[in-house]
Enzyme design. Sequence first.
Site, short mmCIF file in Angstrom:
data_model
loop_
_atom_site.label_atom_id
_atom_site.label_comp_id
_atom_site.label_asym_id
_atom_site.label_seq_id
_atom_site.Cartn_x
_atom_site.Cartn_y
_atom_site.Cartn_z
N LYS A 120 10.69 5.70 12.04
CA LYS A 120 10.85 4.33 11.58
C LYS A 120 10.32 4.15 10.17
O LYS A 120 10.65 3.19 9.48
CB LYS A 120 10.06 3.39 12.51
N GLY A 121 9.43 5.04 9.75
CA GLY A 121 8.63 4.82 8.53
C GLY A 121 9.42 4.56 7.27
O GLY A 121 8.94 3.89 6.36
N GLU B 288 12.78 10.10 3.57
CA GLU B 288 11.54 10.21 4.35
C GLU B 288 10.50 9.26 3.77
O GLU B 288 10.51 9.01 2.56
CB GLU B 288 10.99 11.63 4.19
N ASP B 289 9.60 8.77 4.59
CA ASP B 289 8.52 7.96 4.04
C ASP B 289 7.48 8.84 3.33
O ASP B 289 7.11 8.58 2.20
CB ASP B 289 7.86 7.10 5.14
N ASP C 280 3.74 15.10 4.79
CA ASP C 280 2.32 15.33 5.04
C ASP C 280 2.14 16.83 5.36
O ASP C 280 2.04 17.64 4.45
CB ASP C 280 1.92 14.41 6.20
N LYS D 236 1.74 14.11 0.25
CA LYS D 236 0.32 14.48 0.34
C LYS D 236 0.22 16.00 0.32
O LYS D 236 0.06 16.62 1.37
CB LYS D 236 -0.26 13.98 1.67
N PHE E 250 -5.32 8.25 4.71
CA PHE E 250 -4.28 7.71 5.58
C PHE E 250 -3.84 6.35 5.05
O PHE E 250 -4.65 5.43 4.90
CB PHE E 250 -4.76 7.59 7.02
N ASP F 244 3.02 3.12 9.31
CA ASP F 244 2.21 2.51 10.35
C ASP F 244 0.94 3.31 10.65
O ASP F 244 0.82 4.48 10.31
CB ASP F 244 3.02 2.45 11.66
N ARG G 102 3.25 -1.99 9.43
CA ARG G 102 4.50 -1.67 8.73
C ARG G 102 4.96 -2.82 7.85
O ARG G 102 5.66 -2.62 6.86
CB ARG G 102 5.62 -1.37 9.74
P1 IMP Z 1 4.50 15.58 8.72
O1 IMP Z 1 5.45 16.10 9.75
O2 IMP Z 1 3.07 15.99 9.00
O3 IMP Z 1 4.91 15.89 7.30
O4 IMP Z 1 4.43 14.02 8.91
C1 IMP Z 1 5.41 13.21 8.59
C2 IMP Z 1 5.25 11.88 9.26
O5 IMP Z 1 3.90 11.57 9.60
C3 IMP Z 1 5.65 10.81 8.29
O6 IMP Z 1 7.04 10.62 8.34
C4 IMP Z 1 4.83 9.62 8.75
O7 IMP Z 1 5.53 8.90 9.75
C5 IMP Z 1 3.58 10.22 9.35
N1 IMP Z 1 2.46 10.15 8.38
C6 IMP Z 1 1.89 11.15 7.69
N2 IMP Z 1 0.90 10.71 6.90
C7 IMP Z 1 0.86 9.38 7.08
C8 IMP Z 1 0.05 8.33 6.50
O8 IMP Z 1 -0.84 8.52 5.65
N3 IMP Z 1 0.30 7.08 6.95
C9 IMP Z 1 1.26 6.79 7.88
N4 IMP Z 1 2.06 7.72 8.41
C10 IMP Z 1 1.85 9.01 8.02
MG MG Z 2 4.29 7.04 11.88
#
Ligand code: IMP
Ligand code: MG
Length: 178
Positions: free
Chosen positions: A42-43, A98-99, A102, A130, A151, A158, A164
């Site tokens: 949803k992000g 993508e939002d 991470d 990040k 975070f 969220d 959100r």
């Molecule tokens: P990844 O798979 O670890 O790269 O994470 C991706 C997803 O984790 C993102 O699409 C977000 O929904 C969530 N996420 C990662 N860091 C944050 C943050 O700082 N705030 C909110 N959501 C996050």
């Molecule tokens: Mg999330």
Amino acid sequence: MENDISEVLFSEAQLKQRIAELGQQLSEDFSGKNPLVICVLKGAFIFMGDLIRKMSIPLEIDFMAVSSYGAASKSSGVVKINKDLDVPVEGRDLIIVEDITDSGLTLQFLQDVLRRKKANSISVVALFDKPARRKVDIKADYVGFLLPDEFIVGYGLDYAEKYRNLPYVGILKREIYS
Ligand code: IMP
Ligand code: MG
């Protein structure tokens, strides 16, 4: 909600300006291609809406929902498709929206899935990155802003499905999630 934010990182105006730049760049790079722009729910839903309105080329949209986090603030490493695409992607030029990148696990998973479906090209635009928390060697092709290892919430992002609807992006106070 405001009391749970320790610092505003990006104001509405800053987000708007950077997203306009990204939209213009994508319009140049995908000129004549009719890309399929895929919102990762949803992000990315607010970012997607603002981004495509700054793109001046013909395009189509679709949505995917994936989850890796549950309600926690750390990735479980397991990515699951909760909603798949409605249209075939074979031969299409895809732009994944993508939002935030991470650990990179979500992005790696999405790219693998879409590559197997024989897209013509796969590009990724992430509003935030990040890099300090990466677990796999992967990077979005277009990045809005680099982030410190904090975070963040707001503008679609969220914590436990909340925040959100904040119009800006802020750092969530650690006491809220630790
Ligand atoms: P990844 O798979 O670890 O790269 O994470 C991706 C997803 O984790 C993102 O699409 C977000 O929904 C969530 N996420 C990662 N860091 C944050 C943050 O700082 N705030 C909110 N959501 C996050
Ligand atoms: Mg999330």
